[in-house]
Write a protein that holds these residues in place. Structure first.
Motif, PDB file in Angstrom:
ATOM      1  N   SER A  42      34.374 -84.218  42.952  1.00  0.00           N
ATOM      2  CA  SER A  42      33.304 -83.841  42.024  1.00  0.00           C
ATOM      3  C   SER A  42      31.945 -84.350  42.491  1.00  0.00           C
ATOM      4  O   SER A  42      30.920 -83.954  41.953  1.00  0.00           O
ATOM      5  CB  SER A  42      33.597 -84.353  40.611  1.00  0.00           C
ATOM      6  OG  SER A  42      33.460 -85.762  40.550  1.00  0.00           O
ATOM      7  N   HIS A  43      31.944 -85.196  43.508  1.00  0.00           N
ATOM      8  CA  HIS A  43      30.704 -85.743  44.056  1.00  0.00           C
ATOM      9  C   HIS A  43      30.272 -85.026  45.335  1.00  0.00           C
ATOM     10  O   HIS A  43      29.488 -85.558  46.124  1.00  0.00           O
ATOM     11  CB  HIS A  43      30.868 -87.239  44.324  1.00  0.00           C
ATOM     12  CG  HIS A  43      30.988 -88.031  43.070  1.00  0.00           C
ATOM     13  ND1 HIS A  43      32.191 -88.349  42.511  1.00  0.00           N
ATOM     14  CD2 HIS A  43      30.048 -88.525  42.244  1.00  0.00           C
ATOM     15  CE1 HIS A  43      31.996 -89.022  41.397  1.00  0.00           C
ATOM     16  NE2 HIS A  43      30.697 -89.147  41.209  1.00  0.00           N
ATOM     17  N   ARG A  45      29.627 -80.821  47.186  1.00  0.00           N
ATOM     18  CA  ARG A  45      29.615 -79.361  47.061  1.00  0.00           C
ATOM     19  C   ARG A  45      29.591 -78.763  48.462  1.00  0.00           C
ATOM     20  O   ARG A  45      29.109 -79.377  49.416  1.00  0.00           O
ATOM     21  CB  ARG A  45      28.423 -78.870  46.259  1.00  0.00           C
ATOM     22  CG  ARG A  45      27.104 -79.019  47.006  1.00  0.00           C
ATOM     23  CD  ARG A  45      25.985 -78.326  46.293  1.00  0.00           C
ATOM     24  NE  ARG A  45      24.754 -78.466  47.071  1.00  0.00           N
ATOM     25  CZ  ARG A  45      23.684 -77.759  46.884  1.00  0.00           C
ATOM     26  NH1 ARG A  45      23.651 -76.862  45.923  1.00  0.00           N
ATOM     27  NH2 ARG A  45      22.614 -77.934  47.627  1.00  0.00           N
ATOM     28  N   GLN A  64      26.605 -84.341  49.290  1.00  0.00           N
ATOM     29  CA  GLN A  64      26.838 -85.290  48.213  1.00  0.00           C
ATOM     30  C   GLN A  64      26.097 -84.845  46.957  1.00  0.00           C
ATOM     31  O   GLN A  64      24.968 -84.345  47.018  1.00  0.00           O
ATOM     32  CB  GLN A  64      26.344 -86.677  48.634  1.00  0.00           C
ATOM     33  CG  GLN A  64      26.527 -87.743  47.583  1.00  0.00           C
ATOM     34  CD  GLN A  64      25.936 -89.081  48.004  1.00  0.00           C
ATOM     35  OE1 GLN A  64      25.260 -89.186  49.033  1.00  0.00           O
ATOM     36  NE2 GLN A  64      26.180 -90.097  47.221  1.00  0.00           N
ATOM     37  N   LEU A  65      26.736 -85.051  45.811  1.00  0.00           N
ATOM     38  CA  LEU A  65      26.109 -84.822  44.507  1.00  0.00           C
ATOM     39  C   LEU A  65      26.085 -86.132  43.750  1.00  0.00           C
ATOM     40  O   LEU A  65      27.030 -86.922  43.818  1.00  0.00           O
ATOM     41  CB  LEU A  65      26.907 -83.799  43.693  1.00  0.00           C
ATOM     42  CG  LEU A  65      27.040 -82.393  44.255  1.00  0.00           C
ATOM     43  CD1 LEU A  65      27.979 -81.568  43.383  1.00  0.00           C
ATOM     44  CD2 LEU A  65      25.671 -81.722  44.356  1.00  0.00           C
ATOM     45  N   HIS A  66      25.004 -86.372  43.024  1.00  0.00           N
ATOM     46  CA  HIS A  66      24.899 -87.537  42.138  1.00  0.00           C
ATOM     47  C   HIS A  66      24.524 -87.017  40.763  1.00  0.00           C
ATOM     48  O   HIS A  66      23.446 -86.446  40.592  1.00  0.00           O
ATOM     49  CB  HIS A  66      23.851 -88.512  42.659  1.00  0.00           C
ATOM     50  CG  HIS A  66      23.637 -89.695  41.764  1.00  0.00           C
ATOM     51  ND1 HIS A  66      24.620 -90.620  41.529  1.00  0.00           N
ATOM     52  CD2 HIS A  66      22.560 -90.086  41.048  1.00  0.00           C
ATOM     53  CE1 HIS A  66      24.142 -91.545  40.708  1.00  0.00           C
ATOM     54  NE2 HIS A  66      22.900 -91.241  40.409  1.00  0.00           N
ATOM     55  N   ARG A  67      25.462 -87.126  39.835  1.00  0.00           N
ATOM     56  CA  ARG A  67      25.271 -86.593  38.479  1.00  0.00           C
ATOM     57  C   ARG A  67      24.931 -85.101  38.518  1.00  0.00           C
ATOM     58  O   ARG A  67      24.094 -84.621  37.775  1.00  0.00           O
ATOM     59  CB  ARG A  67      24.236 -87.391  37.722  1.00  0.00           C
ATOM     60  CG  ARG A  67      24.641 -88.841  37.536  1.00  0.00           C
ATOM     61  CD  ARG A  67      23.626 -89.605  36.721  1.00  0.00           C
ATOM     62  NE  ARG A  67      24.054 -90.961  36.553  1.00  0.00           N
ATOM     63  CZ  ARG A  67      24.562 -91.458  35.422  1.00  0.00           C
ATOM     64  NH1 ARG A  67      24.694 -90.713  34.371  1.00  0.00           N
ATOM     65  NH2 ARG A  67      24.937 -92.719  35.368  1.00  0.00           N
ATOM     66  N   GLY A  68      25.548 -84.409  39.469  1.00  0.00           N
ATOM     67  CA  GLY A  68      25.363 -82.974  39.609  1.00  0.00           C
ATOM     68  C   GLY A  68      24.148 -82.546  40.414  1.00  0.00           C
ATOM     69  O   GLY A  68      23.936 -81.365  40.643  1.00  0.00           O
ATOM     70  N   VAL A  69      23.354 -83.497  40.871  1.00  0.00           N
ATOM     71  CA  VAL A  69      22.140 -83.200  41.630  1.00  0.00           C
ATOM     72  C   VAL A  69      22.406 -83.444  43.117  1.00  0.00           C
ATOM     73  O   VAL A  69      22.924 -84.505  43.491  1.00  0.00           O
ATOM     74  CB  VAL A  69      20.959 -84.075  41.153  1.00  0.00           C
ATOM     75  CG1 VAL A  69      19.709 -83.820  41.977  1.00  0.00           C
ATOM     76  CG2 VAL A  69      20.687 -83.838  39.675  1.00  0.00           C
ATOM     77  N   PRO A  70      22.087 -82.471  43.993  1.00  0.00           N
ATOM     78  CA  PRO A  70      22.283 -82.674  45.432  1.00  0.00           C
ATOM     79  C   PRO A  70      21.475 -83.859  45.955  1.00  0.00           C
ATOM     80  O   PRO A  70      20.330 -84.071  45.554  1.00  0.00           O
ATOM     81  CB  PRO A  70      21.771 -81.365  46.050  1.00  0.00           C
ATOM     82  CG  PRO A  70      21.830 -80.366  44.950  1.00  0.00           C
ATOM     83  CD  PRO A  70      21.564 -81.142  43.681  1.00  0.00           C
ATOM     84  N   PRO A 102      16.416 -83.635  38.069  1.00  0.00           N
ATOM     85  CA  PRO A 102      16.211 -82.794  39.260  1.00  0.00           C
ATOM     86  C   PRO A 102      14.791 -82.280  39.342  1.00  0.00           C
ATOM     87  O   PRO A 102      14.164 -82.011  38.331  1.00  0.00           O
ATOM     88  CB  PRO A 102      17.202 -81.652  39.070  1.00  0.00           C
ATOM     89  CG  PRO A 102      17.717 -81.760  37.687  1.00  0.00           C
ATOM     90  CD  PRO A 102      17.329 -83.071  37.127  1.00  0.00           C
TER      91      PRO A 102
END
Length: 104
Positions: A42-43, A45, A64-70, A102
């Motif tokens: 989940s971290h 994409r 890498q994603l952090h709280r859904g943000v690239p 974001p």
């Protein structure tokens, strides 16, 4: 860790070799992503999954994603031979703020 390669055929994934390369790469993140700073799939994409090269290895680039943000600069490339990971390279950023917004 920023680079790892496997000997004797690679790390066997619990995913069918016929599954899409993205699925196999994310399964690797779920099992061993912690070594690169990623807690689970989940971290990450998909950025790109290339067709097999001349020796049959597929290369999947993840971000890498952090709280859904690239996360800029947080990338990992997983090198697959069927249902095995033969190498992985990249890095995740671990010093990230708890509160984010974001920006486009």
């Amino acid at each position: 860790m920023t680079f790892a390669s496997a000997i004797e055929g690679g790390i066997l994934l619990n995913v069918d070799a016929a599954a899409p390369a993205e699925t196999r790469a994310l399964a690797f993140i779920d099992g061993d992503g912690k070594w690169f700073g990623l807690q689970d799939a989940s971290h990450a994409r998909l950025l790109r999954a290339a067709a097999p090269d001349e020796v049959g290895v597929e290369h999947v680039r993840l971000q890498q994603l952090h709280r859904g943000v690239p996360v800029r600069g947080g990338e990992l490339v997983v090198h697959l031979a069927g249902s095995r990971v033969v190498a992985a390279n990249g890095r995740a950023t671990n010093d990230l703020p708890a509160n984010i917004s974001p920006v486009t």
